[in-house]
Design a protein around this motif. Sequence first.
Motif, PDB file in Angstrom:
ATOM      1  N   SER A 205       0.816  -1.220   0.000  1.00  0.00           N
ATOM      2  CA  SER A 205       0.000   0.000   0.000  1.00  0.00           C
ATOM      3  C   SER A 205       0.850   1.271   0.000  1.00  0.00           C
ATOM      4  O   SER A 205       0.320   2.365  -0.157  1.00  0.00           O
ATOM      5  N   PHE A 206       2.154   1.137   0.158  1.00  0.00           N
ATOM      6  CA  PHE A 206       3.049   2.292   0.190  1.00  0.00           C
ATOM      7  C   PHE A 206       3.696   2.489  -1.174  1.00  0.00           C
ATOM      8  O   PHE A 206       4.210   1.538  -1.756  1.00  0.00           O
ATOM      9  N   ALA A 207       3.698   3.714  -1.646  1.00  0.00           N
ATOM     10  CA  ALA A 207       4.366   4.030  -2.915  1.00  0.00           C
ATOM     11  C   ALA A 207       5.843   4.353  -2.680  1.00  0.00           C
ATOM     12  O   ALA A 207       6.681   4.086  -3.528  1.00  0.00           O
ATOM     13  N   GLU A 208       6.141   4.940  -1.522  1.00  0.00           N
ATOM     14  CA  GLU A 208       7.512   5.343  -1.239  1.00  0.00           C
ATOM     15  C   GLU A 208       8.332   4.177  -0.697  1.00  0.00           C
ATOM     16  O   GLU A 208       7.797   3.152  -0.285  1.00  0.00           O
ATOM     17  N   GLN A 209       9.660   4.367  -0.707  1.00  0.00           N
ATOM     18  CA  GLN A 209      10.558   3.349  -0.191  1.00  0.00           C
ATOM     19  C   GLN A 209      10.415   3.279   1.332  1.00  0.00           C
ATOM     20  O   GLN A 209      10.328   4.300   2.006  1.00  0.00           O
ATOM     21  N   LEU A 210      10.413   2.049   1.859  1.00  0.00           N
ATOM     22  CA  LEU A 210      10.248   1.832   3.292  1.00  0.00           C
ATOM     23  C   LEU A 210      11.563   1.369   3.912  1.00  0.00           C
ATOM     24  O   LEU A 210      12.193   0.425   3.428  1.00  0.00           O
ATOM     25  N   GLU A 211      11.938   2.024   4.994  1.00  0.00           N
ATOM     26  CA  GLU A 211      13.115   1.658   5.776  1.00  0.00           C
ATOM     27  C   GLU A 211      12.611   1.058   7.086  1.00  0.00           C
ATOM     28  O   GLU A 211      12.024   1.756   7.905  1.00  0.00           O
ATOM     29  N   VAL A 212      12.799  -0.229   7.260  1.00  0.00           N
ATOM     30  CA  VAL A 212      12.318  -0.925   8.448  1.00  0.00           C
ATOM     31  C   VAL A 212      13.303  -0.683   9.587  1.00  0.00           C
ATOM     32  O   VAL A 212      14.498  -0.953   9.461  1.00  0.00           O
ATOM     33  N   CYS A 213      12.781  -0.181  10.709  1.00  0.00           N
ATOM     34  CA  CYS A 213      13.610   0.173  11.866  1.00  0.00           C
ATOM     35  C   CYS A 213      13.193  -0.664  13.066  1.00  0.00           C
ATOM     36  O   CYS A 213      12.004  -0.813  13.340  1.00  0.00           O
ATOM     37  N   SER A 214      14.186  -1.182  13.788  1.00  0.00           N
ATOM     38  CA  SER A 214      13.913  -2.027  14.951  1.00  0.00           C
ATOM     39  C   SER A 214      14.975  -1.796  16.006  1.00  0.00           C
ATOM     40  O   SER A 214      16.137  -1.553  15.678  1.00  0.00           O
ATOM     41  N   ASP A 215      14.571  -1.902  17.264  1.00  0.00           N
ATOM     42  CA  ASP A 215      15.558  -1.836  18.337  1.00  0.00           C
ATOM     43  C   ASP A 215      16.166  -3.210  18.614  1.00  0.00           C
ATOM     44  O   ASP A 215      17.116  -3.333  19.365  1.00  0.00           O
ATOM     45  N   GLU A 216      15.630  -4.238  18.004  1.00  0.00           N
ATOM     46  CA  GLU A 216      16.136  -5.613  18.131  1.00  0.00           C
ATOM     47  C   GLU A 216      16.195  -6.269  16.747  1.00  0.00           C
ATOM     48  O   GLU A 216      15.556  -7.302  16.516  1.00  0.00           O
ATOM     49  N   PRO A 217      16.961  -5.703  15.816  1.00  0.00           N
ATOM     50  CA  PRO A 217      16.923  -6.248  14.452  1.00  0.00           C
ATOM     51  C   PRO A 217      17.436  -7.672  14.341  1.00  0.00           C
ATOM     52  O   PRO A 217      17.009  -8.410  13.451  1.00  0.00           O
ATOM     53  N   ASN A 218      18.316  -8.102  15.243  1.00  0.00           N
ATOM     54  CA  ASN A 218      18.823  -9.473  15.151  1.00  0.00           C
ATOM     55  C   ASN A 218      17.718 -10.493  15.341  1.00  0.00           C
ATOM     56  O   ASN A 218      17.780 -11.590  14.789  1.00  0.00           O
ATOM     57  N   ARG A 219      16.703 -10.153  16.091  1.00  0.00           N
ATOM     58  CA  ARG A 219      15.580 -11.070  16.298  1.00  0.00           C
ATOM     59  C   ARG A 219      14.397 -10.689  15.407  1.00  0.00           C
ATOM     60  O   ARG A 219      13.868 -11.512  14.674  1.00  0.00           O
ATOM     61  N   ASP A 220      13.964  -9.445  15.501  1.00  0.00           N
ATOM     62  CA  ASP A 220      12.745  -9.025  14.804  1.00  0.00           C
ATOM     63  C   ASP A 220      12.861  -9.144  13.292  1.00  0.00           C
ATOM     64  O   ASP A 220      11.901  -9.522  12.618  1.00  0.00           O
ATOM     65  N   TRP A 221      14.015  -8.824  12.732  1.00  0.00           N
ATOM     66  CA  TRP A 221      14.173  -8.844  11.278  1.00  0.00           C
ATOM     67  C   TRP A 221      13.967 -10.247  10.718  1.00  0.00           C
ATOM     68  O   TRP A 221      13.348 -10.427   9.673  1.00  0.00           O
ATOM     69  N   LYS A 222      14.472 -11.259  11.409  1.00  0.00           N
ATOM     70  CA  LYS A 222      14.311 -12.633  10.920  1.00  0.00           C
ATOM     71  C   LYS A 222      12.831 -12.998  10.844  1.00  0.00           C
ATOM     72  O   LYS A 222      12.381 -13.564   9.840  1.00  0.00           O
ATOM     73  N   PHE A 223      12.073 -12.676  11.886  1.00  0.00           N
ATOM     74  CA  PHE A 223      10.643 -12.973  11.862  1.00  0.00           C
ATOM     75  C   PHE A 223       9.947 -12.199  10.744  1.00  0.00           C
ATOM     76  O   PHE A 223       9.113 -12.748  10.023  1.00  0.00           O
ATOM     77  N   PHE A 224      10.283 -10.930  10.591  1.00  0.00           N
ATOM     78  CA  PHE A 224       9.696 -10.096   9.538  1.00  0.00           C
ATOM     79  C   PHE A 224      10.043 -10.666   8.164  1.00  0.00           C
ATOM     80  O   PHE A 224       9.170 -10.857   7.320  1.00  0.00           O
ATOM     81  N   TYR A 225      11.312 -10.952   7.952  1.00  0.00           N
ATOM     82  CA  TYR A 225      11.771 -11.475   6.674  1.00  0.00           C
ATOM     83  C   TYR A 225      11.068 -12.793   6.336  1.00  0.00           C
ATOM     84  O   TYR A 225      10.587 -12.977   5.219  1.00  0.00           O
ATOM     85  N   ASP A 226      11.006 -13.683   7.317  1.00  0.00           N
ATOM     86  CA  ASP A 226      10.360 -14.981   7.079  1.00  0.00           C
ATOM     87  C   ASP A 226       8.877 -14.814   6.736  1.00  0.00           C
ATOM     88  O   ASP A 226       8.349 -15.544   5.897  1.00  0.00           O
ATOM     89  N   LEU A 227       8.217 -13.870   7.365  1.00  0.00           N
ATOM     90  CA  LEU A 227       6.799 -13.647   7.088  1.00  0.00           C
ATOM     91  C   LEU A 227       6.607 -13.034   5.699  1.00  0.00           C
ATOM     92  O   LEU A 227       5.713 -13.426   4.958  1.00  0.00           O
ATOM     93  N   VAL A 228       7.472 -12.110   5.331  1.00  0.00           N
ATOM     94  CA  VAL A 228       7.369 -11.461   4.014  1.00  0.00           C
ATOM     95  C   VAL A 228       7.688 -12.437   2.886  1.00  0.00           C
ATOM     96  O   VAL A 228       7.022 -12.444   1.850  1.00  0.00           O
TER      97      VAL A 228
END
Length: 165
Positions: free
Chosen positions: A78-101
Motif C-alpha cells: 500500500s506504500f508508494a515510497e521506499q520503506l526503511e524498516v527500523c527495529s531496536d532488536e533487528p537481530n531477532r525481529d528482522w528474521k521474523f519479519f523477513y520470514d513472514l514477508v
Amino acid sequence: MKIFLDCEFTQLNQYSKLISLALVSQSGEEFYVELTNTYSLDDCSDFVIQNVLPQLDPLRCGQSLSDAQVSLRRFLGSFAEQLEVCSDEPNRDWKFFYDLVCADHQPWPVQVLNQPTNLAILFNEVDAEALEQVELSDPPHHALLDARMLAELFEALASRFALSP
C-alpha cells in the motif's frame, strides 16, 4: 519513509517462534497481527506466559500464518515510497519479519529496503542526557504498543537532535 517493527516471540533462544508482529509507519499507518497457529503454550517461557500472552486478543487480531503473510504483503504494497524498516532488536525481529514477508518463496517487495536500521545504534549516538529528556515508560511487551513507542521515541529525538527524519 521509516516503518517501526516490533515482534513478540515465545522465548529468547534459537527455537523461538513468532507470536505477534507490528509495524507503525511515520505517517501513522499500522499493521498488527497475532499468529494463531505457529506456537503452543509449551513453546513459551514463563516470562512470555505472564507478560505477553495475557495481552493478546486472538478473536480480534488473530490470523493463521498464511493469512498473516497475505495481510503483511498487502500492507507493505500500500506504500508508494521506499520503506526503511527500523527495529531496536533487528537481530531477532528482522528474521521474523523477513520470514513472514518471503514465505512460500515470495519475492522481496521492491519498495522495502532489504536491510533493517538498528535503532539501538542510532539511539546510542544521542547522548544519555538527551535520552533522559524523553519520557519513556517500560515497554508493555505488546508488539503494537512497543512499535508505537519506538516511532514516538524516534520522532521525539529526531525533532530535538540531529537524527535523520
